[in-house]
Design a protein around this motif. Structure first.
Motif, PDB file in Angstrom:
ATOM      1  N   UNK A  44       0.815  -1.210   0.000  1.00  0.00           N
ATOM      2  CA  UNK A  44       0.000   0.000   0.000  1.00  0.00           C
ATOM      3  C   UNK A  44       0.853   1.266   0.000  1.00  0.00           C
ATOM      4  N   UNK A  45       1.963   1.225   0.733  1.00  0.00           N
ATOM      5  CA  UNK A  45       2.826   2.399   0.847  1.00  0.00           C
ATOM      6  C   UNK A  45       3.842   2.501  -0.284  1.00  0.00           C
ATOM      7  N   UNK A  46       3.938   1.463  -1.107  1.00  0.00           N
ATOM      8  CA  UNK A  46       4.881   1.480  -2.210  1.00  0.00           C
ATOM      9  C   UNK A  46       6.328   1.390  -1.754  1.00  0.00           C
ATOM     10  N   UNK A  47       6.547   0.728  -0.623  1.00  0.00           N
ATOM     11  CA  UNK A  47       7.905   0.598  -0.108  1.00  0.00           C
ATOM     12  C   UNK A  47       8.717  -0.322  -1.008  1.00  0.00           C
ATOM     13  N   UNK A  48       9.989  -0.004  -1.154  1.00  0.00           N
ATOM     14  CA  UNK A  48      10.847  -0.801  -2.021  1.00  0.00           C
ATOM     15  C   UNK A  48      11.706  -1.786  -1.244  1.00  0.00           C
ATOM     16  N   UNK A  49      11.916  -1.515   0.045  1.00  0.00           N
ATOM     17  CA  UNK A  49      12.743  -2.407   0.862  1.00  0.00           C
ATOM     18  C   UNK A  49      12.566  -2.070   2.331  1.00  0.00           C
ATOM     19  N   UNK A  50      12.956  -3.017   3.154  1.00  0.00           N
ATOM     20  CA  UNK A  50      12.977  -2.815   4.605  1.00  0.00           C
ATOM     21  C   UNK A  50      14.405  -3.110   5.063  1.00  0.00           C
ATOM     22  N   UNK A  51      14.983  -2.221   5.855  1.00  0.00           N
ATOM     23  CA  UNK A  51      16.344  -2.428   6.346  1.00  0.00           C
ATOM     24  C   UNK A  51      16.289  -2.789   7.826  1.00  0.00           C
ATOM     25  N   UNK A  52      16.703  -4.008   8.192  1.00  0.00           N
ATOM     26  CA  UNK A  52      16.707  -4.405   9.603  1.00  0.00           C
ATOM     27  C   UNK A  52      17.674  -3.528  10.391  1.00  0.00           C
ATOM     28  N   UNK A  53      17.203  -3.012  11.531  1.00  0.00           N
ATOM     29  CA  UNK A  53      18.024  -2.137  12.371  1.00  0.00           C
ATOM     30  C   UNK A  53      18.513  -2.865  13.627  1.00  0.00           C
ATOM     31  N   UNK A  54      17.596  -3.588  14.265  1.00  0.00           N
ATOM     32  CA  UNK A  54      17.945  -4.290  15.506  1.00  0.00           C
ATOM     33  C   UNK A  54      16.877  -5.323  15.816  1.00  0.00           C
ATOM     34  N   UNK A  55      17.271  -6.369  16.513  1.00  0.00           N
ATOM     35  CA  UNK A  55      16.308  -7.355  16.994  1.00  0.00           C
ATOM     36  C   UNK A  55      15.950  -6.961  18.431  1.00  0.00           C
ATOM     37  N   UNK A  56      14.714  -6.484  18.604  1.00  0.00           N
ATOM     38  CA  UNK A  56      14.279  -5.999  19.914  1.00  0.00           C
ATOM     39  C   UNK A  56      14.080  -7.141  20.899  1.00  0.00           C
ATOM     40  N   UNK A  61      11.830  -7.732  14.948  1.00  0.00           N
ATOM     41  CA  UNK A  61      12.890  -6.945  14.332  1.00  0.00           C
ATOM     42  C   UNK A  61      12.409  -5.522  14.050  1.00  0.00           C
ATOM     43  N   UNK A  62      13.222  -4.553  14.464  1.00  0.00           N
ATOM     44  CA  UNK A  62      12.974  -3.146  14.143  1.00  0.00           C
ATOM     45  C   UNK A  62      13.557  -2.890  12.758  1.00  0.00           C
ATOM     46  N   UNK A  63      12.709  -2.388  11.840  1.00  0.00           N
ATOM     47  CA  UNK A  63      13.131  -2.141  10.464  1.00  0.00           C
ATOM     48  C   UNK A  63      12.949  -0.686  10.118  1.00  0.00           C
TER      49      UNK A  63
END
Length: 70
Positions: A44-56, A61-63
């Motif tokens: 829906x948001x047209x996102x192209x990728x998600x980048x993992x930042x940290x495993x909470x 996973x925080x992306x």
């Protein structure tokens, strides 16, 4: 095409509401549970990728969302 499942309709509805909130200028932190919901929001948001930042927590996973360059 087959009938859209109830779960897909719910996920698509949540994605639509999420997009409307973001389009209104409100930028909340999003927490998605379930792959169907996340997939619908990303689409829906047209996102192209998600980048993992940290495993909470294990499996949580925080992306950072990556938006397309226009």
């Amino acid at each position: 095409m087959g009938e859209i499942s109830r779960g897909e309709k719910i996920a698509d509805g949540l994605a639509m509401v999420t997009k409307q909130i973001l389009d209104s200028g409100i930028y909340p932190t999003l927490f998605c549970t379930g792959g169907d919901t996340l997939r619908a929001v990303v689409k829906s948001l047209g996102l192209t990728a998600m980048r993992p930042m940290a495993e909470l927590f294990p499996g949580v996973v925080l992306n950072q969302a990556m938006v397309p360059v226009v």
